[in-house]
Design a protein around this motif. Structure first.
Motif, PDB file in Angstrom:
ATOM      1  N   GLU A  82      20.037  37.990 -22.649  1.00  0.00           N
ATOM      2  CA  GLU A  82      19.935  38.871 -23.809  1.00  0.00           C
ATOM      3  C   GLU A  82      18.813  39.890 -23.676  1.00  0.00           C
ATOM      4  O   GLU A  82      18.930  41.019 -24.141  1.00  0.00           O
ATOM      5  CB  GLU A  82      19.726  38.044 -25.082  1.00  0.00           C
ATOM      6  CG  GLU A  82      20.987  37.391 -25.599  1.00  0.00           C
ATOM      7  CD  GLU A  82      20.829  36.903 -27.023  1.00  0.00           C
ATOM      8  OE1 GLU A  82      19.700  36.993 -27.557  1.00  0.00           O
ATOM      9  OE2 GLU A  82      21.829  36.459 -27.599  1.00  0.00           O
ATOM     10  N   ILE A  83      17.716  39.487 -23.032  1.00  0.00           N
ATOM     11  CA  ILE A  83      16.588  40.414 -22.927  1.00  0.00           C
ATOM     12  C   ILE A  83      16.962  41.638 -22.093  1.00  0.00           C
ATOM     13  O   ILE A  83      16.539  42.764 -22.376  1.00  0.00           O
ATOM     14  CB  ILE A  83      15.348  39.698 -22.340  1.00  0.00           C
ATOM     15  CG1 ILE A  83      14.102  40.537 -22.562  1.00  0.00           C
ATOM     16  CG2 ILE A  83      15.547  39.363 -20.866  1.00  0.00           C
ATOM     17  CD1 ILE A  83      12.823  39.784 -22.283  1.00  0.00           C
ATOM     18  N   VAL A  84      17.799  41.439 -21.081  1.00  0.00           N
ATOM     19  CA  VAL A  84      18.275  42.561 -20.267  1.00  0.00           C
ATOM     20  C   VAL A  84      19.303  43.364 -21.052  1.00  0.00           C
ATOM     21  O   VAL A  84      19.295  44.600 -21.043  1.00  0.00           O
ATOM     22  CB  VAL A  84      18.881  42.055 -18.943  1.00  0.00           C
ATOM     23  CG1 VAL A  84      19.269  43.234 -18.052  1.00  0.00           C
ATOM     24  CG2 VAL A  84      17.892  41.156 -18.210  1.00  0.00           C
ATOM     25  N   GLY A  85      20.185  42.670 -21.747  1.00  0.00           N
ATOM     26  CA  GLY A  85      21.192  43.358 -22.548  1.00  0.00           C
ATOM     27  C   GLY A  85      20.567  44.201 -23.636  1.00  0.00           C
ATOM     28  O   GLY A  85      20.989  45.335 -23.889  1.00  0.00           O
ATOM     29  N   SER A  86      19.527  43.672 -24.288  1.00  0.00           N
ATOM     30  CA  SER A  86      18.837  44.419 -25.336  1.00  0.00           C
ATOM     31  C   SER A  86      18.240  45.705 -24.786  1.00  0.00           C
ATOM     32  O   SER A  86      18.364  46.778 -25.388  1.00  0.00           O
ATOM     33  CB  SER A  86      17.741  43.545 -25.942  1.00  0.00           C
ATOM     34  OG  SER A  86      16.972  44.273 -26.873  1.00  0.00           O
TER      35      SER A  86
END
Length: 305
Positions: A82-86
């Motif tokens: 999620e941190i990369v997607g965000s």
């Protein structure tokens, strides 16, 4: 691989139709952003109505789309982390915002830039999938939504919009959305014959102080070309020279003090900055990459941000 078609959108869920349309428009060129647009629509739809048969059926099919995309892009870090997607979604939303803002400040008013402003606001909505919006993103969303309505209404009424941040007035984006909701939506996507959008909670404060990051330029694959019937010609957007921030000299000589102990939260924040930097480099945004790397380095060396 095309995503499975959705059934007709129930009237109760019409507030998510524009996020779903954005997802379909981005399926080929930005599948990661398209995935999170659908995830946002899914989460929002579940909060609105997940009990009536038509809504349950629609949301079930939407969940099937998400599962199919997750399987297709299962090796993509932006989907699995999620941190990369965000970071990926935030960078794309900001680039779209900056493209429209550059056009606006240059006095280039056309449907493409209006759509870019509004789409940027939708993508900032999507960021709530990852948690609460930052104050800056919340401000960008309000400004982009208002600008889209303001410029649309000016062009519709034969008036010349005022470029750049100006005093905001309450606006409705209903007319613009009715125009967007026509035949441009391919079959198999969510549609509503009464497609309207009311720009809620748009402040009347002056936005002359809005912060626009330096080095702004249009992202690859900005939205559809300017429609031929607008009578507007637009030159190709060239990247502006980037203002690369100077490296903080103190980082060269800084050494970790013996008593500095990094917490798991510190490591998570440092990782976040590194991921943001990597995502920024995908868009050749050196300035943002350098700023985030410096934040990560300072945090790791000193234990402070």
């Amino acid at each position: 691989m095309a995503a499975p078609a959705l059934p007709p959108l129930p009237p109760q869920l019409k507030s998510i139709q524009h996020h779903l349309r954005t997802a379909q428009e981005l399926d080929k060129r930005e599948p990661v952003v398209a995935y999170y647009c659908r995830l946002y629509a899914m989460q929002t739809g579940m909060k609105i109505d997940s009990k009536t048969p038509e809504c349950r059926k629609f949301l079930s099919k939407l969940m099937d789309q998400l599962e199919a995309m997750k399987k297709q892009f299962g090796d993509n870090e932006a989907i699995t982390q999620e941190i990369v997607g965000s970071a990926h979604v935030e960078n794309y939303a900001l680039k779209m915002f900056l493209y429209a803002d550059n056009e606006d400040r240059a006095g280039q008013f056309h449907k493409n830039m209006i759509k870019s402003f509004y789409t940027a606001s939708l993508l900032i909505d999507v960021l709530t999938v990852f948690g609460e919006l930052s104050e800056e993103n919340a401000q960008h969303r309000k400004y982009a939504r208002w600008k889209a309505a303001y410029i649309h209404n000016c062009l519709k009424n034969g008036e010349t919009p005022q470029p750049g941040p100006i005093g905001m007035e309450g606006e409705s984006f209903a007319d613009a959305e009715r125009e967007e909701a026509g035949s441009s939506v391919p079959s198999g996507t969510a549609q509503s014959s009464s497609s309207t959008y009311e720009a809620n909670n748009i402040p009347t404060s002056n936005y002359t102080g809005i912060h626009i990051p330096p080095g702004a330029h249009a992202p690859a694959n900005t939205p559809a070309e300017v429609p031929h019937n607008t009578g507007v010609t637009s030159n190709t957007i060239q990247p502006a020279p980037q203002n690369i921030p100077l490296v903080d000299p103190s980082l060269y000589s800084a050494q970790s003090a013996g008593e500095v102990r990094l917490t798991p939260e510190d490591f998570a924040r440092a990782q976040k900055y590194c991921k943001y930097a990597g995502s920024a480099l995908q868009y050749e945004d050196v300035s943002t990459a350098v700023q985030n790397l410096q934040k990560a380095l300072k945090l790791l060396i000193t234990g402070r941000e």
